[in-house]
Scaffold this active site. Structure first.
Site, short mmCIF file in Angstrom:
data_model
loop_
_atom_site.label_atom_id
_atom_site.label_comp_id
_atom_site.label_asym_id
_atom_site.label_seq_id
_atom_site.Cartn_x
_atom_site.Cartn_y
_atom_site.Cartn_z
N GLU A 43 0.81 -1.21 0.00
CA GLU A 43 0.00 0.00 0.00
C GLU A 43 0.86 1.27 0.00
O GLU A 43 1.95 1.31 0.56
CB GLU A 43 -0.95 -0.02 1.20
CG GLU A 43 -2.00 -1.11 1.03
CD GLU A 43 -2.99 -1.24 2.17
OE1 GLU A 43 -4.13 -1.61 1.90
OE2 GLU A 43 -2.63 -1.00 3.33
N CYS A 51 3.46 8.51 1.25
CA CYS A 51 4.02 7.55 2.20
C CYS A 51 4.19 6.23 1.44
O CYS A 51 3.21 5.62 1.00
CB CYS A 51 3.03 7.41 3.36
SG CYS A 51 3.52 6.22 4.60
N CYS A 78 6.67 -7.09 6.79
CA CYS A 78 7.79 -6.57 7.58
C CYS A 78 8.21 -7.64 8.57
O CYS A 78 7.38 -8.40 9.06
CB CYS A 78 7.37 -5.31 8.34
SG CYS A 78 8.74 -4.47 9.18
N CYS A 89 7.01 -5.45 15.43
CA CYS A 89 6.52 -4.51 16.45
C CYS A 89 5.04 -4.81 16.70
O CYS A 89 4.24 -4.79 15.76
CB CYS A 89 6.72 -3.07 15.99
SG CYS A 89 8.43 -2.68 15.54
N CYS A 107 1.86 -2.76 15.30
CA CYS A 107 1.81 -2.39 13.88
C CYS A 107 1.12 -3.48 13.05
O CYS A 107 1.45 -4.66 13.16
CB CYS A 107 3.24 -2.17 13.37
SG CYS A 107 3.31 -1.77 11.62
N GLY A 126 6.94 -2.05 5.76
CA GLY A 126 8.33 -2.50 5.68
C GLY A 126 9.32 -1.65 6.44
O GLY A 126 9.02 -0.54 6.88
N GLU A 127 10.49 -2.23 6.62
CA GLU A 127 11.60 -1.54 7.29
C GLU A 127 12.61 -1.16 6.21
O GLU A 127 13.33 -2.02 5.68
CB GLU A 127 12.22 -2.48 8.33
CG GLU A 127 13.56 -2.05 8.89
CD GLU A 127 13.60 -0.62 9.41
OE1 GLU A 127 12.74 -0.25 10.23
OE2 GLU A 127 14.49 0.14 8.98
N SER A 170 12.29 6.38 7.61
CA SER A 170 11.92 6.07 8.99
C SER A 170 12.36 4.65 9.32
O SER A 170 12.08 3.72 8.57
CB SER A 170 10.40 6.20 9.16
OG SER A 170 10.02 5.87 10.48
N SER A 228 11.79 5.33 14.97
CA SER A 228 10.66 4.89 15.77
C SER A 228 11.14 4.51 17.16
O SER A 228 11.63 3.40 17.37
CB SER A 228 9.99 3.68 15.08
OG SER A 228 9.43 4.11 13.86
N LEU A 229 11.00 5.42 18.09
CA LEU A 229 11.54 5.18 19.44
C LEU A 229 10.52 4.44 20.32
O LEU A 229 10.80 3.36 20.81
CB LEU A 229 11.96 6.52 20.04
CG LEU A 229 12.81 6.46 21.31
CD1 LEU A 229 14.09 5.68 21.10
CD2 LEU A 229 13.13 7.88 21.80
N HIS A 230 9.39 5.04 20.53
CA HIS A 230 8.23 4.41 21.17
C HIS A 230 8.37 4.04 22.65
O HIS A 230 7.39 3.61 23.27
CB HIS A 230 7.77 3.16 20.40
CG HIS A 230 7.44 3.42 18.97
ND1 HIS A 230 6.80 4.55 18.54
CD2 HIS A 230 7.69 2.68 17.84
CE1 HIS A 230 6.66 4.51 17.22
NE2 HIS A 230 7.20 3.39 16.77
N ASN A 246 -3.10 4.01 16.13
CA ASN A 246 -4.20 3.70 15.21
C ASN A 246 -4.52 2.22 15.31
O ASN A 246 -3.67 1.38 15.03
CB ASN A 246 -3.79 4.06 13.77
CG ASN A 246 -3.57 5.55 13.63
OD1 ASN A 246 -4.44 6.35 13.95
ND2 ASN A 246 -2.39 5.93 13.19
N CYS A 306 -1.02 5.72 10.06
CA CYS A 306 0.24 5.08 10.46
C CYS A 306 -0.02 3.72 11.08
O CYS A 306 -0.84 3.59 11.98
CB CYS A 306 0.95 5.90 11.53
SG CYS A 306 1.36 7.54 11.02
N1 SAH Z 1 9.62 0.37 9.68
C1 SAH Z 1 9.73 1.81 9.73
C2 SAH Z 1 8.64 2.53 8.96
C3 SAH Z 1 7.27 2.08 9.30
S1 SAH Z 1 5.94 2.86 9.92
C4 SAH Z 1 9.72 2.26 11.15
O1 SAH Z 1 9.51 1.45 12.03
O2 SAH Z 1 9.98 3.42 11.39
C5 SAH Z 1 5.95 4.50 10.26
C6 SAH Z 1 5.59 4.82 11.72
O3 SAH Z 1 4.28 4.37 12.13
C7 SAH Z 1 6.56 4.17 12.67
O4 SAH Z 1 6.99 5.09 13.61
C8 SAH Z 1 5.71 3.10 13.30
O5 SAH Z 1 6.23 2.69 14.51
C9 SAH Z 1 4.38 3.80 13.41
N2 SAH Z 1 3.27 2.89 13.69
C10 SAH Z 1 3.23 1.55 13.50
N3 SAH Z 1 2.05 1.05 13.87
C11 SAH Z 1 1.31 2.09 14.31
C12 SAH Z 1 -0.03 2.21 14.80
N4 SAH Z 1 -0.83 1.15 14.86
N5 SAH Z 1 -0.46 3.42 15.14
C13 SAH Z 1 0.33 4.51 15.01
N6 SAH Z 1 1.59 4.45 14.55
C14 SAH Z 1 2.09 3.26 14.21
#
Ligand code: SAH
Length: 376
Positions: free
Chosen positions: A98, A111, A118, A122, A125, A174-175, A206, A228-230, A305, A348
């Site tokens: 997508e 995007c 992937c 995580c 996601c 994807g990463e 990213s 993506s720190l989180h 999301n 996202c």
């Molecule tokens: N693999 C890369 C790019 C992917 S996604 C990465 O991890 O950065 C882009 C962003 O969306 C990332 O920061 C990811 O962690 C975030 N993301 C993933 N799932 C999500 C969700 N369900 N809600 C909000 N953000 C999310």
């Protein structure tokens, strides 16, 4: 592989240097032929050699014999009430990815995806749920931009508000740094002034934190970096972003600062998904501020999301605002990312595509081929 597979070179994925080498090796042609091709394909959106009228007929025919301009096929497209558009693109017989376009008053962000599925696993996601199938080729990555441009032009011709792509972010499926070999040439094409001519601040890669590849990127290419720190500590990040067990936060941040220094970059954007009761407490904000204070960092808070089957819940708005305020008060720039395209599962982390025959991978270890009936 069947005998009918087209083994012509797909020029869509060749950056300038490779295109020059290609025309020189195949036709003994001068570099300006490659520059013409680059402009025809990416700037003017040509998908056949026949339309390249300033190339000699004979050369066009020769090109057609050994090369192609193959773009992905659109399987479905959806538009959100907020103007966000999503395309499901067919990559091969069973796989789809997508691509999402997000219009804003002053810009248009595309995007794009870098892999079918992937492997980073995580838990929050939707793409991770699909497992991993394969890397996209450089042509398949650039093809998303090529197609979106064509589709936006067609929509404008049909009377919709004209939109252009001013920014490209590798934040789809994807990463990107796990597909370094193909992502790098793709970014070169996005930045080339004869192709998409995007400035390096308008192409954002990213990553979930592949430290060795961040170091490689620092030498190879100049684009904006998002990470993506989180989570503000290793114990929590180990759970949310499993690659952290291999490359913990201190190592990741060191790679980020090195990247900026090497690339003369201004700041790294850190993404932080807000998960109710998991990583959204005031103490998390304070820990995060202590990590990033005084550093060239911006924090982007992303309201979670949801997707079918997830156990996570979005943090309440009040918690997100309080989190942001703590960070700002402690001297860290934090903004909240507005959710776009949620009604068409284009926000996202919601991109699920069509990933089949997947292999579920945990930190690089193949666990099992996921059974078809378990697919969401
Ligand atoms: N693999 C890369 C790019 C992917 S996604 C990465 O991890 O950065 C882009 C962003 O969306 C990332 O920061 C990811 O962690 C975030 N993301 C993933 N799932 C999500 C969700 N369900 N809600 C909000 N953000 C999310």
């Amino acid at each position: 592989m069947s005998a009918s597979v087209d083994d012509r070179v797909n020029l869509l994925g060749l950056p300038r240097a490779e295109l020059e080498a290609f025309v020189a090796a195949r036709f003994g042609a001068k570099p300006f032929r490659a520059r013409q091709l680059l402009q025809w394909i990416h700037r003017r959106g040509a998908s056949s050699f026949q339309e390249m009228t300033d190339l000699a007929k004979g050369f066009r025919a020769e090109l057609e014999a050994v090369a192609t301009i193959a773009v992905p096929q659109i399987v479905a497209s959806q538009s959100s009430s907020d103007g966000t558009r999503k395309w499901l693109l067919r990559m091969d017989a069973s796989q789809g990815i997508e691509t999402v376009f997000i219009p804003e008053p002053d810009r248009g962000t595309l995007c794009i995806s870098s892999q079918v599925g992937c492997a980073m696993d995580c838990g929050f996601c939707a793409t991770a749920r699909q497992g991993f199938n394969r890397n996209l080729s450089a042509a398949e990555i650039v093809g998303q931009v090529w197609l979106a441009r064509r589709e936006l032009a067609a929509a404008a011709a049909a009377g919709e508000t004209p939109r252009s792509i001013t920014n490209v972010v590798f934040m789809g499926m994807g990463e990107p740094l796990a597909n370094y070999r193909n992502v790098l040439p793709a970014t070169r094409i996005l930045l080339d002034d004869l192709a998409y001519d995007l400035s390096r601040r308008r192409v954002t890669l990213s990553t979930s934190g592949l430290v060795p590849q961040i170091h490689r990127l620092a030498e190879d290419c100049n684009v904006a970096l998002a990470v993506s720190l989180h989570a503000p500590n290793d114990a929590l990040r180990d759970q949310l972003v499993p690659i952290n067990r291999k490359h913990p936060i201190a190592e990741l941040l060191a790679a980020c600062w090195h990247y900026l220094e090497r690339q003369n970059g201004r700041s790294v954007t850190f993404e932080y998904v807000m998960l109710d009761g998991v990583n959204d407490q005031p103490e998390h904000a304070r820990q995060l501020a202590r990590l990033l204070r005084g550093r060239p960092a911006k924090l982007n808070l992303i309201p979670f999301n949801p997707f079918v089957g997830t156990q996570f819940v979005r943090s309440p708005d009040a918690a997100i605002l309080a989190f942001r305020d703590i960070l700002n008060d402690m001297g860290v720039i934090a903004t909240i990312r507005r959710t776009r395209g949620g009604d068409i599962d284009a926000a996202c982390g919601q991109l699920a595509g069509r990933v089949q025959d997947r292999v579920v991978v945990r930190l690089g270890t193949k666990l099992a081929r996921a059974p078809a009936e378990a697919r969401p």
